[in-house]
Scaffold this active site. Structure first.
Site, PDB file in Angstrom:
ATOM      1  N   ARG A 180       0.478   4.207   0.366  1.00 59.19           N
ATOM      2  CA  ARG A 180       0.165   5.257   1.340  1.00 59.19           C
ATOM      3  C   ARG A 180       0.599   4.873   2.757  1.00 59.19           C
ATOM      4  O   ARG A 180       0.494   5.684   3.675  1.00 59.19           O
ATOM      5  CB  ARG A 180      -1.320   5.577   1.311  1.00 59.19           C
ATOM      6  CG  ARG A 180      -1.726   6.207  -0.007  1.00 59.19           C
ATOM      7  CD  ARG A 180      -3.066   6.917   0.026  1.00 59.19           C
ATOM      8  NE  ARG A 180      -4.056   6.324   0.885  1.00 59.19           N
ATOM      9  CZ  ARG A 180      -5.256   5.954   0.500  1.00 59.19           C
ATOM     10  NH1 ARG A 180      -5.630   6.100  -0.750  1.00 59.19           N
ATOM     11  NH2 ARG A 180      -6.106   5.439   1.361  1.00 59.19           N
ATOM     12  N   CYS A 181       1.070   3.647   2.937  1.00 60.78           N
ATOM     13  CA  CYS A 181       1.472   3.157   4.259  1.00 60.78           C
ATOM     14  C   CYS A 181       2.973   3.312   4.441  1.00 60.78           C
ATOM     15  O   CYS A 181       3.762   2.814   3.630  1.00 60.78           O
ATOM     16  CB  CYS A 181       1.062   1.687   4.393  1.00 60.78           C
ATOM     17  SG  CYS A 181       1.727   0.869   5.853  1.00 60.78           S
ATOM     18  N   SER A 182       3.404   3.988   5.494  1.00 57.93           N
ATOM     19  CA  SER A 182       4.834   4.227   5.715  1.00 57.93           C
ATOM     20  C   SER A 182       5.600   2.919   5.936  1.00 57.93           C
ATOM     21  O   SER A 182       6.724   2.770   5.461  1.00 57.93           O
ATOM     22  CB  SER A 182       5.051   5.175   6.889  1.00 57.93           C
ATOM     23  OG  SER A 182       4.572   4.598   8.089  1.00 57.93           O
ATOM     24  N   ASN A 218       0.877  -1.167   0.000  1.00 62.15           N
ATOM     25  CA  ASN A 218       0.000   0.000   0.000  1.00 62.15           C
ATOM     26  C   ASN A 218       0.916   1.218   0.000  1.00 62.15           C
ATOM     27  O   ASN A 218       1.560   1.507   1.011  1.00 62.15           O
ATOM     28  CB  ASN A 218      -0.901  -0.002   1.232  1.00 62.15           C
ATOM     29  CG  ASN A 218      -1.788   1.224   1.309  1.00 62.15           C
ATOM     30  OD1 ASN A 218      -1.636   2.170   0.545  1.00 62.15           O
ATOM     31  ND2 ASN A 218      -2.724   1.223   2.241  1.00 62.15           N
TER      32      ASN A 218
END
Length: 115
Positions: A10-12, A8
């Protein structure tokens, strides 16, 4: 070596895991699972490699977890698989598969154990 990451962007944690793999010059297949969710059989294979039950792969902090009452299905494998395929945001991330093994990259450095 080749690895697959269920990612993902958008996931750090997912981004950091991907970066660790890239730094090691590993050939990577990136699966943006929110755009192309895994089917039930793929999830079953991942669960077997992770050696966990479906409920352990569910992100319990997601708003949708509560809205869908996922905890009511804790011991219902088929229902959990269906929920995760229909709502991939609920799948824990990132998942890396390499050398016929899988690991959840939390923390990201855990993926180094299978590559």
């Amino acid at each position: 070596m080749k690895a697959k990451i269920f990612h993902n962007p958008r996931c750090s944690k997912s981004r950091k895991t991907l970066q660790l793999l890239l730094e090691r010059k590993i050939e990577i297949e990136i699966v943006e699972y929110l755009k192309k969710p895994p089917d039930c059989q793929t999830l079953k294979n991942i669960l077997k490699m992770l050696d966990i039950n479906p409920f352990d792969l569910v992100r319990k902090g997601e708003k949708l977890y509560k809205e869908l009452g996922v905890s009511e299905h804790e011991n219902n494998t088929d229902m959990l698989l269906k929920i995760m395929t229909q709502n991939p945001i609920l799948i824990e991330r990132p998942i890396v598969i390499a050398n016929n093994k899988a690991i959840i990259g939390r923390p990201p450095e855990l993926v180094l154990n299978i590559i």
